[in-house]
Design a protein around this motif. Structure first.
Motif, mmCIF file in Angstrom:
data_model
loop_
_atom_site.group_PDB
_atom_site.id
_atom_site.type_symbol
_atom_site.label_atom_id
_atom_site.label_comp_id
_atom_site.label_asym_id
_atom_site.label_seq_id
_atom_site.Cartn_x
_atom_site.Cartn_y
_atom_site.Cartn_z
ATOM 1 N N ILE A 73 0.832 -1.205 0.000
ATOM 2 C CA ILE A 73 0.000 0.000 0.000
ATOM 3 C C ILE A 73 0.864 1.251 0.000
ATOM 4 C CG2 ILE A 73 -1.609 1.348 1.420
ATOM 5 C CD1 ILE A 73 -2.931 -1.292 2.231
ATOM 6 N N LYS A 82 0.910 4.219 -2.787
ATOM 7 C CA LYS A 82 0.667 5.608 -2.396
ATOM 8 C C LYS A 82 1.838 6.495 -2.799
ATOM 9 C CE LYS A 82 -1.145 6.365 1.685
ATOM 10 N NZ LYS A 82 -1.376 6.277 3.148
ATOM 11 N N SER A 92 -7.634 6.225 -0.903
ATOM 12 C CA SER A 92 -7.342 5.514 0.343
ATOM 13 C C SER A 92 -8.271 6.015 1.443
ATOM 14 C CB SER A 92 -5.884 5.724 0.759
ATOM 15 O OG SER A 92 -5.671 7.072 1.141
ATOM 16 N N GLU A 120 -5.793 0.182 6.722
ATOM 17 C CA GLU A 120 -6.053 1.155 5.667
ATOM 18 C C GLU A 120 -6.526 0.438 4.408
ATOM 19 O OE1 GLU A 120 -3.764 5.000 3.634
ATOM 20 O OE2 GLU A 120 -2.610 3.370 4.548
ATOM 21 N N LEU A 127 -7.422 0.487 0.276
ATOM 22 C CA LEU A 127 -6.988 1.134 -0.955
ATOM 23 C C LEU A 127 -7.895 0.677 -2.098
ATOM 24 C CD1 LEU A 127 -4.577 3.081 -1.159
ATOM 25 C CD2 LEU A 127 -3.327 1.277 -2.332
#
Length: 535
Positions: free
Chosen positions: A208, A212, A245, A252, A254
């Motif tokens: 992730i 990002k 996100s 978290e 995504l």
């Protein structure tokens, strides 16, 4: 004991090998029988291969998977031969064709599959590269393009996830935490989610962060929602991605949207429309003014249909300007404006500036508020052809929503020229679809309505379609031309709202179901798919 004596005494050699004559000179020079050794090696690798195939085979129930692995390790080819014979016998018993006809059909399917795979064998798989908006590679962003760092395998895993999504024609990639120690990766293929991988939390968090980073997002922020974008380059093909996100329970989440790059070459002829529908849309596109409004829920292909309409317009002689969020595909001879709230570029402000640029055709990616709707409808009144989309369930719901937004009924009636409601139905896989098993009640109903039910099929599932029974999608449309009678009804605000609330929604759903049944009777989709999408 010599090696040749040991090989000769083994069970596989005694069961499957006939005596082979080898020259005395070769036997004296070699301490083993080379032919039997080659057979054992080939048998060993075949067992491993079929063990791997058993993992994805729809012929083996899940509860017997573990036992099938053990059997495949011992006698893989024999097990698969038995399964194929059983499957062939079942198919021949269910269908009217005989056993040999079923075998011939399966052999033809295998031959077609080999032909489709053959061109790829000579080519080396193209390496995928993930790039940020400035064109930097993901490994350059992390500062170790040479790949010597210990976490380089995370970047390779990230590229593999994106490559798999492109290979499987996915429209979205979802990375979700299911617990504090486990994440799931799901792909939305043909509108349906499927689980492709499960990763440990520490590995997936690193994946992730890498996505990002290449998307220009803050990797230290885990709770606040963020948006970003990146590009994937595989050979000569470029694909654009939008990333969102959000902080959720256990970690978290995504969401990655894969923008449809094929939309720029898509035409109305590719949509499989009936001749009547094609002529209605063509007639609306030839008008110098008026609004064509596309209606449907999220993911129903509205934007792709808008691009197909734009491709029917002569963009060399007409000034075409679009306002989109985001721009999904680059259209030649078209001015495309992307919405950017951070730079205070909204649909309404972009539309005001467009009207000062001498446009002939205006495309509005989405009508979200009253101001955007009013500007677009006034542009449709003043000599511009306007194409727009609206998130709603039906043509009737679109009229109700525009009236509820506060748009004047007179403005709405004078600006609209065509309403189009759209859904996407999955196509049956041509490699494995089977004749539909219809109840007597359904057959009687089809006979009363005059629907041909002899060519209907159901989904089955095979390796080509990943066991889903479907491959690809097609559009079904409900068209509502805004006639003079309907314009007068819209102008009489109260009367039209009462009529639409009572009859409009069910009528639109009936029209969509009728178009869907035409696809079912032609053998391209199934009744179950109609129920899933339309109801």
């Amino acid at each position: 004991m010599q090696i040749s004596d040991f090989i000769c005494s083994t069970a596989p050699a005694q069961l499957y090998l006939s005596p082979v004559k080898i020259s005395p000179v070769l036997l004296t020079s070699l301490p083993f029988n080379p032919i039997r050794l080659i057979f054992i090696i080939v048998w060993f690798y075949l067992c491993l291969f079929f063990t791997q195939r058993a993992q994805f085979s729809p012929l083996i129930p899940k509860k017997y998977k573990s036992i099938s692995y053990i059997i495949c390790l011992v006698a893989g080819p024999i097990l698969f031969l038995v399964l194929i014979i059983v499957d062939t016998a079942k198919k021949s018993s269910k269908s009217d064709s005989g056993l040999f006809e079923t075998i011939a059909e399966q052999l033809r399917n295998i031959f077609d599959l080999i032909i489709s795979i053959k061109p790829r064998l000579g080519k080396q798989a193209a390496v995928i590269k993930l790039l940020d908006s400035s064109g930097r590679n993901i490994k350059e962003i992390y500062g170790h393009a040479s790949g010597k760092r210990q976490d380089s395998h995370i970047l390779d895993l990230t590229e593999q996830i994106v490559a798999k999504a492109l290979d499987q024609r996915a429209s979205d990639i979802l990375i979700d935490p299911t617990s504090e120690s486990l994440y799931k990766i799901r792909l939305r293929v043909d509108g349906v989610l499927r689980i492709t991988d499960e990763l440990k939390a520490e590995i997936c968090k690193a994946v992730i962060n890498s996505i990002k980073a290449v998307s220009g997002m803050d990797i230290s922020e885990k709770r606040r929602p963020q948006d970003g974008a990146f590009i994937a380059k595989k050979g000569d093909v470029n694909a654009s991605f939008r990333v969102a996100s959000a902080g959720v329970l256990n970690g978290e989440k995504l969401s990655i949207r894969i923008l449809n790059q094929e939309a720029r070459t898509f035409t109305l002829a590719d949509m499989g429309l009936s001749k009547k529908q094609y002529l209605i849309i063509q007639d609306a596109l030839k008008k110098p003014s008026g609004m064509i409004l596309m209606c449907g829920p999220t993911g129903s292909g509205k934007t792709t249909t808008l691009y197909a309409m734009l491709n029917e317009i002569d963009r060399y002689t007409r000034n075409v300007i679009t306002v989109e969020d985001p721009i999904e595909a680059m259209l030649p001879e078209t001015s495309q404006i992307e919405i950017n709230p951070k730079a205070d570029i909204t649909f309404a402000k972009a539309l005001r500036s467009i009207l000062r640029q001498d446009p002939d055709v205006i495309c509005v990616g989405e009508i979200r508020d009253e101001e955007t709707a009013e500007i677009a409808l006034r542009a449709a009144q003043t000599g511009h052809l306007v194409l727009a989309t609206l998130h709603c369930q039906s043509n009737a719901a679109a009229l109700i929503r525009l009236l509820d937004l506060g748009v004047s009924p007179l403005l709405l009636s004078s600006g609209l020229s065509l309403l189009v409601s759209q859904r996407l139905l999955r196509r049956l896989c041509e490699h494995c679809k089977k004749p539909a098993e219809l109840t007597e009640g359904l057959i009687r109903e089809f006979q009363i309505k005059g629907i041909n039910y002899t060519n209907m099929f159901d989904a089955n599932g095979c390796r080509h379609c990943y066991g889903t029974g479907y491959f690809g999608r097609m559009a079904v449309l409900d068209l509502l031309p805004v006639t003079d009678e309907l314009k007068a009804g819209i102008a009489d605000n109260k009367a039209i709202i009462d009529e639409l609330k009572s009859n409009g929604k069910s009528k639109s759903r009936t029209n969509l179901r009728k178009e869907g049944l035409k696809k079912v009777s032609s053998g391209t989709t199934s009744l179950d798919e109609i129920k899933r999408v339309i109801g």
